[in-house]
Design a protein around this motif. Structure first.
Motif, mmCIF file in Angstrom:
data_model
loop_
_atom_site.group_PDB
_atom_site.id
_atom_site.type_symbol
_atom_site.label_atom_id
_atom_site.label_comp_id
_atom_site.label_asym_id
_atom_site.label_seq_id
_atom_site.Cartn_x
_atom_site.Cartn_y
_atom_site.Cartn_z
ATOM 1 N N LEU A 11 0.823 -1.208 0.000
ATOM 2 C CA LEU A 11 0.000 0.000 0.000
ATOM 3 C C LEU A 11 0.854 1.254 0.000
ATOM 4 O O LEU A 11 0.461 2.268 -0.547
ATOM 5 N N SER A 12 2.006 1.192 0.655
ATOM 6 C CA SER A 12 2.962 2.301 0.669
ATOM 7 C C SER A 12 4.329 1.706 0.985
ATOM 8 O O SER A 12 4.473 0.492 1.103
ATOM 9 N N ASP A 13 5.320 2.570 1.157
ATOM 10 C CA ASP A 13 6.657 2.072 1.472
ATOM 11 C C ASP A 13 6.704 1.348 2.813
ATOM 12 O O ASP A 13 7.529 0.465 3.012
ATOM 13 N N ASN A 14 5.825 1.736 3.729
ATOM 14 C CA ASN A 14 5.853 1.172 5.082
ATOM 15 C C ASN A 14 4.666 0.279 5.416
ATOM 16 O O ASN A 14 4.655 -0.327 6.485
ATOM 17 N N VAL A 15 3.658 0.217 4.577
ATOM 18 C CA VAL A 15 2.438 -0.526 4.907
ATOM 19 C C VAL A 15 2.151 -1.568 3.837
ATOM 20 O O VAL A 15 2.064 -1.253 2.646
ATOM 21 N N TRP A 16 2.007 -2.811 4.291
ATOM 22 C CA TRP A 16 1.657 -3.928 3.410
ATOM 23 C C TRP A 16 0.363 -4.551 3.919
ATOM 24 O O TRP A 16 0.109 -4.622 5.126
ATOM 25 N N LEU A 17 -0.459 -5.000 2.990
ATOM 26 C CA LEU A 17 -1.701 -5.695 3.307
ATOM 27 C C LEU A 17 -1.519 -7.169 2.936
ATOM 28 O O LEU A 17 -1.190 -7.484 1.793
ATOM 29 N N TYR A 18 -1.705 -8.032 3.917
ATOM 30 C CA TYR A 18 -1.595 -9.475 3.698
ATOM 31 C C TYR A 18 -2.967 -10.101 3.861
ATOM 32 O O TYR A 18 -3.707 -9.763 4.791
ATOM 33 N N MET A 19 -3.300 -11.023 2.970
ATOM 34 C CA MET A 19 -4.600 -11.689 3.003
ATOM 35 C C MET A 19 -4.367 -13.195 3.044
ATOM 36 O O MET A 19 -3.664 -13.750 2.203
ATOM 37 N N THR A 20 -4.949 -13.849 4.054
ATOM 38 C CA THR A 20 -4.877 -15.306 4.123
ATOM 39 C C THR A 20 -6.277 -15.878 3.970
ATOM 40 O O THR A 20 -7.278 -15.199 4.238
ATOM 41 N N VAL A 21 -6.345 -17.120 3.549
ATOM 42 C CA VAL A 21 -7.621 -17.793 3.369
ATOM 43 C C VAL A 21 -7.566 -19.140 4.075
ATOM 44 O O VAL A 21 -6.529 -19.799 4.096
ATOM 45 N N ASN A 22 -8.691 -19.507 4.689
ATOM 46 C CA ASN A 22 -8.804 -20.799 5.348
ATOM 47 C C ASN A 22 -10.134 -21.407 4.920
ATOM 48 O O ASN A 22 -11.195 -20.932 5.295
#
Length: 131
Positions: free
Chosen positions: A42-53
């Motif tokens: 999303l930016s240099d310092n922010v990442w969005l991680y998505m997991t699925v179960n």
């Protein structure tokens, strides 16, 4: 002599019963079979991680977990291991339709679907959820 054997048998049966009850009531790790589905910067310092179960089978809906974090280096298994130590900011059956980092550092999230849990803070990150 008979009373001693009955006492031993009853003690053994109680031990087996208590062990079985503890084993049955031990909560399983619900994130054990999570799979990393997507990673967004999303930016240099922010990442969005998505997991699925989707290990619940036909009677349990697929559960998605979303995490905001700094970049987690490594392969998929290492990233999942790191995410399992964190608390997801959002759990549900839907999907994020938009995510943006604001100038002040906040993160706007647009989500569509059923929500199981929602947190409005993530360590140093602040974000708002748009309906």
């Amino acid at each position: 002599m008979v009373i001693k054997w009955i006492h031993r048998l009853v003690t053994l049966l109680l031990l087996v019963l208590v062990t079985a009850l503890l084993w049955l009531n031990y909560p399983p790790d619900t994130r054990e079979s999570d799979e990393l589905q997507r990673t967004y910067k999303l930016s240099d310092n922010v990442w969005l991680y998505m997991t699925v179960n989707s290990s619940g089978g036909a009677t349990v809906s697929t559960r998605y977990r979303y995490y905001l974090s700094k970049e987690i280096p490594g392969k998929e298994r290492e990233i999942i291991k790191q995410l399992n130590t964190m608390t997801p900011f959002l759990e549900g059956t839907g999907s994020i339709t938009d995510a943006q980092v604001e100038k002040d550092g906040g993160v706007n999230i647009a989500y569509s679907g059923q929500v199981f849990s929602l947190r409005d803070t993530v360590s140093d990150l602040r974000f708002t959820v748009n309906p």
